[in-house]
Structure formats: C-alpha cells, structure tokens
Enzyme design. Structure first.
Site, PDB file in Angstrom:
ATOM      1  N   ASP A  14      -6.587  -1.602  -4.734  1.00  0.00           N
ATOM      2  CA  ASP A  14      -7.658  -1.461  -3.738  1.00  0.00           C
ATOM      3  C   ASP A  14      -8.694  -0.437  -4.198  1.00  0.00           C
ATOM      4  O   ASP A  14      -9.896  -0.637  -4.035  1.00  0.00           O
ATOM      5  CB  ASP A  14      -7.089  -1.019  -2.390  1.00  0.00           C
ATOM      6  N   ASP A  35       0.860  -1.184   0.000  1.00  0.00           N
ATOM      7  CA  ASP A  35       0.000   0.000   0.000  1.00  0.00           C
ATOM      8  C   ASP A  35       0.897   1.235   0.000  1.00  0.00           C
ATOM      9  O   ASP A  35       1.833   1.319   0.794  1.00  0.00           O
ATOM     10  CB  ASP A  35      -0.908  -0.002   1.230  1.00  0.00           C
TER      11      ASP A  35
END
Length: 90
Positions: A63, A43
C-alpha cells in the site's frame, strides 16, 4: 499486462516515470500475491501518533509503494507539463 508494456515503452523517459511505474507494479503485485495465497490483503503496519492521540490507518508495504508511486507519477506529470509549456513558448 498493460502496465509492464508501458514501463518498457517509457524506459528511455523520465526517471520519475520509471520509479513511479516500478513502485506501482511492485505494489500491485504484492497485493495480488496476498489475495492469491491468503484470500485477503494483510495489513500489518500500525502507526500511533501519541502527541495528538491519532491512530493512523493500518497499511502494508505494498500500500505504501502504491501511494508513493502515485505521488511520484503526479510530480513527473507536473514537471513534464511545465517542460512542454516552456518549449511551446520558445
């Protein structure tokens, strides 16, 4: 891969379903590639909203694609349901 079969079957359907399913597949493949080569999903997008001192949870492009896909598919399902109800009334 059942999702790819569903995409092929729905190719003449609603644009909402096409885009939603493509984003869903792309996000899933993106996260899978991260897991395959790195052992974890990386991330890297960190959003800070300074006005209210809120640090939004860190996410990645895959995501975001998955989240957008779910929203698009929900809109498509609602529109399709309304269209079916309208046809039943006639």
């Amino acid at each position: 891969m059942p999702l790819s079969i569903f995409i092929i079957k729905k190719r003449k359907g609603s644009q909402f379903f096409k885009w939603g399913l493509m984003l869903l597949l792309g996000g899933a493949i993106g996260n899978f590639i991260d897991r395959l080569f790195r052992g974890e999903v990386v991330d890297f997008v960190d959003v800070l909203i300074p006005i209210i001192q809120y640090d939004f949870p860190i996410f990645n492009v895959a995501d975001a694609a998955l989240t957008i896909a779910v929203v698009i598919l929900m809109i498509g399902l609602i529109r399709e349901d309304k269209k079916e109800k309208k046809q039943v009334k006639q």
